[in-house]
Design a protein around this motif. Structure first.
Motif, PDB file in Angstrom:
ATOM      1  N   LYS A   1       0.907  -1.180   0.114  1.00  0.00           N
ATOM      2  CA  LYS A   1      -0.007   0.338  -0.198  1.00  0.00           C
ATOM      3  C   LYS A   1       0.777   1.343  -0.064  1.00  0.00           C
ATOM      4  N   HIS A   2       1.444   1.898   0.672  1.00  0.00           N
ATOM      5  CA  HIS A   2       2.620   2.504   0.942  1.00  0.00           C
ATOM      6  C   HIS A   2       3.755   2.879  -0.783  1.00  0.00           C
TER       7      HIS A   2
ATOM      8  N   LYS B   1       2.039   6.505  -7.401  1.00  0.00           N
ATOM      9  CA  LYS B   1       1.662   7.468  -7.832  1.00  0.00           C
ATOM     10  C   LYS B   1       2.137   8.996  -7.236  1.00  0.00           C
ATOM     11  N   GLU B   2       2.662   9.387  -6.536  1.00  0.00           N
ATOM     12  CA  GLU B   2       2.810  10.312  -5.925  1.00  0.00           C
ATOM     13  C   GLU B   2       3.929  11.172  -6.682  1.00  0.00           C
TER      14      GLU B   2
ATOM     15  N   ASN C   1       3.502   9.450 -10.573  1.00  0.00           N
ATOM     16  CA  ASN C   1       2.174   9.733 -11.076  1.00  0.00           C
ATOM     17  C   ASN C   1       2.132   9.168 -11.977  1.00  0.00           C
ATOM     18  N   VAL C   2       2.295   6.950 -11.640  1.00  0.00           N
ATOM     19  CA  VAL C   2       1.506   6.388 -12.978  1.00  0.00           C
ATOM     20  C   VAL C   2       1.558   5.026 -11.967  1.00  0.00           C
ATOM     21  N   SER C   3       0.423   4.162 -12.110  1.00  0.00           N
ATOM     22  CA  SER C   3       0.034   3.074 -11.012  1.00  0.00           C
ATOM     23  C   SER C   3       0.522   2.386 -10.787  1.00  0.00           C
TER      24      SER C   3
ATOM     25  N   THR D   1       8.119  11.192   5.970  1.00  0.00           N
ATOM     26  CA  THR D   1       8.099  12.504   5.481  1.00  0.00           C
ATOM     27  C   THR D   1       6.571  12.160   5.748  1.00  0.00           C
ATOM     28  N   SER D   2       5.918  10.911   4.249  1.00  0.00           N
ATOM     29  CA  SER D   2       4.625  11.611   3.753  1.00  0.00           C
ATOM     30  C   SER D   2       3.833  10.460   4.778  1.00  0.00           C
ATOM     31  N   CYS D   3       4.452   8.781   5.387  1.00  0.00           N
ATOM     32  CA  CYS D   3       3.915   8.036   5.669  1.00  0.00           C
ATOM     33  C   CYS D   3       4.098   8.401   7.531  1.00  0.00           C
ATOM     34  N   GLY D   4       5.000   9.668   7.715  1.00  0.00           N
ATOM     35  CA  GLY D   4       5.161   9.843   9.315  1.00  0.00           C
ATOM     36  C   GLY D   4       5.764   8.519   9.497  1.00  0.00           C
TER      37      GLY D   4
END
Length: 407
Positions: free
Chosen positions: A141-142, A148-149, A152-154, A175-178
């Motif tokens: 999931k991460h 994606k972030e 920008n692709v799946s 950073t994004s997930c902490g």
């Protein structure tokens, strides 16, 4: 910048056949790069419409050729769009080769993650645990969110996983997930398992982790002293739920069982051994490694307390891990324990306070805890004040005896 893509059919006029027909070629153009191949079709050049790239007329032959060309064009578009959503660099040669079957479609990161997860799911209860499955599901999931972030692709081809990709993923997790340093390192370790699987199967030739160091921060594994265990044991709690959690926690302080192993502990695991005394015998659900633990008096009393009260021959009333850790924080506050209590603290306490502080060897501790590798046991080999005291007493006695001999 938007990618330009075009499929064009044309005649190869320098290869005129003996019957007067010419081969129909297909050209794929992406951002000015071109690749072409023969369609294995040919047509009379007088019937070929250059503007529409199709055969003129309403004959059966014209209809069949045009239908076949439309099918080729649709298939090429599908290959192109499939690549485009997964990869950053799509070339006309790649599209052509995949369409012609000359290149097996690249394995992608998330596809391979899912394959690994599916394999683990089939082995849950046999050689893998449900918690391992859940960890890889979270890892996938991460990874999906990161791809994606950042790109920008799946999904993304395994061949595009580079040192830079790994570094970006590490930064994203922290950073994004902490995620903390060691949690991040664990996610990277799981991804390395996926990469090694791909390399061993020949899907990639270079391991991007070769010069990439996964960094773990050394942490002090919390444990309780004998005095702190006794404070918790003697405390009278006003609610049954806290009393039960206290009992389960203390039980594991004296047995070293992990959460999943004590949750699944049944009366069948409690049996007489060679010394005619009760032992806890079983296999760790996480690793499948056998453990044999002598049943000390305190955990024996806790078992007797709940005997006959539970279904499925279970030994203790173990709630969810989340609830257990939530209640342990409450117990720690009530008992004035200035350490963060989690259920794994009990396993650490068993290793350090019950076993090592009382003279256990690493080999014995490794066997009792069901470790597959003694390196996993050595992390508990810390020096405590009690161990220093006990060893200094022995040294002191030897020195005293030696002094008496001299005098």
């Amino acid at each position: 910048m938007k990618s330009t893509f075009k499929v064009l059919f044309f005649l190869k006029r320098d290869k005129k056949k003996s019957d007067g027909t010419m081969p129909i070629m297909c050209r794929i153009t992406i951002d000015g790069q071109m690749s072409r191949f023969g369609t294995k079709l040919s047509v009379n050049p007088n019937l070929w419409d250059v503007n529409t790239s199709a055969v003129l007329g309403r004959t059966k032959e014209a209809a069949e050729i045009n239908t076949f060309l439309d099918t080729i064009k649709t298939s090429i578009y599908n290959v192109y769009h499939d690549l485009l959503i997964r990869e950053n660099n799509v070339t006309p040669d790649r599209v052509k080769n995949i369409f012609l079957g000359l290149e097996v479609k690249n394995q992608t990161v998330l596809e391979l993650y899912q394959r690994h997860i599916d394999d683990i799911a089939m082995l849950v209860g046999i050689s893998r645990s449900k918690s391992t499955l859940q960890k890889y599901e979270v890892a996938r999931k991460h990874m999906a969110s990161f791809i994606k972030e950042y790109y920008n692709v799946s999904d993304i081809s395994l061949k595009e996983v580079t040192h830079s990709f790994l570094r970006n993923f590490e930064v994203y997790l922290m950073t994004s997930c902490g995620c903390k340093e060691n949690t991040t390192a664990k996610f990277l370790q799981r991804f390395r398992t996926i990469i090694l699987f791909a390399k061993n199967n020949g899907w990639i030739t270079v391991d991007p982790f070769t010069n990439y160091k996964i960094k773990f921060k050394k942490v002090d594994r919390g444990y309780l002293t004998q005095e702190q265990i006794e404070v918790i044991m003697k405390k009278q709690f006003s609610t049954e739920r806290l009393e039960r959690v206290r009992d389960i926690f203390v039980f594991c302080c004296y047995t070293g069982l992990s959460y999943i192993d004590v949750k699944n502990l049944s009366e069948e695991n409690i049996r007489n051994s060679f010394d005619e005394k009760l032992w806890i015998m079983g296999k760790r659900i996480k690793t499948g490694t056998s453990y044999n633990i002598p049943l000390l008096e305190t955990p024996k009393q806790i078992i007797e307390k709940y005997k006959g009260q539970l279904s499925d021959n279970k030994v203790l009333p173990v709630p969810s891990n989340q609830k257990l850790n939530e209640y342990l924080k409450e117990i720690g506050a009530i008992c004035g324990i200035d350490k963060e209590l989690t259920f794994h603290t009990a396993r650490h306490t068993f290793a350090v306070t019950i076993m090592l502080d009382n003279g256990s060897t690493m080999e014995t501790l490794s066997n009792v805890m069901g470790h597959r590798n003694i390196k996993n046991t050595q992390i508990y080999g810390k020096i405590t004040q009690r161990r220093v005291y006990n060893e200094m007493i022995v040294i002191e006695n030897k020195i005293d005896n030696y002094s008496k001999m001299i005098i």
